[in-house]
Design a protein around this motif. Structure first.
Motif, PDB file in Angstrom:
ATOM      1  N   SER A   1      42.447  44.746  43.439  1.00 49.58           N
ATOM      2  CA  SER A   1      41.073  44.636  42.833  1.00 49.58           C
ATOM      3  C   SER A   1      40.838  43.246  43.234  1.00 49.58           C
ATOM      4  O   SER A   1      41.810  42.296  43.392  1.00 49.58           O
ATOM      5  CB  SER A   1      41.039  44.921  41.443  1.00 49.58           C
ATOM      6  OG  SER A   1      39.998  44.255  40.606  1.00 49.58           O
TER       7      SER A   1
ATOM      8  N   ASN B   1      41.959  42.356  36.149  1.00 53.42           N
ATOM      9  CA  ASN B   1      42.284  43.874  36.329  1.00 53.42           C
ATOM     10  C   ASN B   1      43.721  44.177  36.655  1.00 53.42           C
ATOM     11  O   ASN B   1      44.148  45.132  36.217  1.00 53.42           O
ATOM     12  CB  ASN B   1      41.165  44.648  37.068  1.00 53.42           C
ATOM     13  CG  ASN B   1      39.837  44.686  36.505  1.00 53.42           C
ATOM     14  OD1 ASN B   1      39.705  44.527  35.403  1.00 53.42           O
ATOM     15  ND2 ASN B   1      38.839  44.947  37.640  1.00 53.42           N
TER      16      ASN B   1
ATOM     17  N   TYR C   1      31.825  46.149  43.733  1.00 55.42           N
ATOM     18  CA  TYR C   1      32.825  47.370  44.211  1.00 55.42           C
ATOM     19  C   TYR C   1      32.375  48.261  45.305  1.00 55.42           C
ATOM     20  O   TYR C   1      33.070  48.990  45.941  1.00 55.42           O
ATOM     21  CB  TYR C   1      33.520  48.234  43.083  1.00 55.42           C
ATOM     22  CG  TYR C   1      34.539  47.431  42.210  1.00 55.42           C
ATOM     23  CD1 TYR C   1      35.739  47.163  42.583  1.00 55.42           C
ATOM     24  CD2 TYR C   1      33.856  46.788  41.154  1.00 55.42           C
ATOM     25  CE1 TYR C   1      36.564  46.191  41.813  1.00 55.42           C
ATOM     26  CE2 TYR C   1      34.827  46.043  40.274  1.00 55.42           C
ATOM     27  CZ  TYR C   1      36.228  45.831  40.821  1.00 55.42           C
ATOM     28  OH  TYR C   1      36.840  44.969  39.994  1.00 55.42           O
TER      29      TYR C   1
ATOM     30  N   TRP D   1      42.246  41.052  48.644  1.00 47.74           N
ATOM     31  CA  TRP D   1      42.370  41.523  47.083  1.00 47.74           C
ATOM     32  C   TRP D   1      43.684  41.114  46.598  1.00 47.74           C
ATOM     33  O   TRP D   1      44.766  41.662  47.255  1.00 47.74           O
ATOM     34  CB  TRP D   1      41.689  42.695  46.821  1.00 47.74           C
ATOM     35  CG  TRP D   1      40.368  42.999  47.013  1.00 47.74           C
ATOM     36  CD1 TRP D   1      39.573  42.002  47.413  1.00 47.74           C
ATOM     37  CD2 TRP D   1      39.496  43.897  46.735  1.00 47.74           C
ATOM     38  NE1 TRP D   1      37.994  42.221  47.710  1.00 47.74           N
ATOM     39  CE2 TRP D   1      38.070  43.641  47.108  1.00 47.74           C
ATOM     40  CE3 TRP D   1      39.849  45.203  46.205  1.00 47.74           C
ATOM     41  CZ2 TRP D   1      37.110  44.473  47.048  1.00 47.74           C
ATOM     42  CZ3 TRP D   1      38.577  46.029  45.941  1.00 47.74           C
ATOM     43  CH2 TRP D   1      37.204  45.581  46.443  1.00 47.74           C
TER      44      TRP D   1
END
Length: 130
Positions: free
Chosen positions: A7, A12, A45, A55
């Motif tokens: 992510s 998250n 996203y 990420w």
């Protein structure tokens, strides 16, 4: 070690790590940047051209815990990372343009094989074998 989640949002990733620790699954984080935390940015996203390799990634340390970790993520509504997931989806459900490309490639191969076969026959006749 196997990757289970990725992510662009550090929050998250922290939540997934906390969930894994809560259930006794050892996990680690790769590509975490503590000095560059753009939490104010709105992430998309759905961007296709974004480099997902940069990420933050959650990796499960022990392979025996991987199936349990996947089921935990599914229980909370997150589909675990599948390598080349977009390519697999495109291969399973080809668009008409993709089908056309496959058909054109197949026809080109057939024509090439026919030309090679004709060339082989001409060469064999030239050598007086046939």
């Amino acid at each position: 070690m196997r990757q289970i989640y990725t992510s662009p949002r550090q929050e998250n990733v922290d939540r997934v790590i906390a969930l894994m620790a809560e259930h006794g699954i050892e996990a680690s984080v790769a590509n975490r940047s503590n000095y560059n935390r753009p939490t104010w940015q709105r992430f998309s996203y759905t961007q296709r051209h974004d480099n997902r390799d940069s990420w933050a990634q959650v990796w499960i340390t022990h392979a025996d815990d991987y199936t349990r970790a996947r089921s935990l993520l599914r229980d909370i509504g997150i589909e675990p990372v599948i390598r080349h997931g977009e390519e697999l989806a495109a291969a399973r459900n080809p668009t008409p343009a993709t089908r056309r490309q496959y058909t054109v490639a197949r026809v080109r191969r057939i024509v090439l094989l026919l030309v090679l076969a004709a060339f082989a026959v001409v060469m064999l006749r030239y050598l007086h074998v046939v």
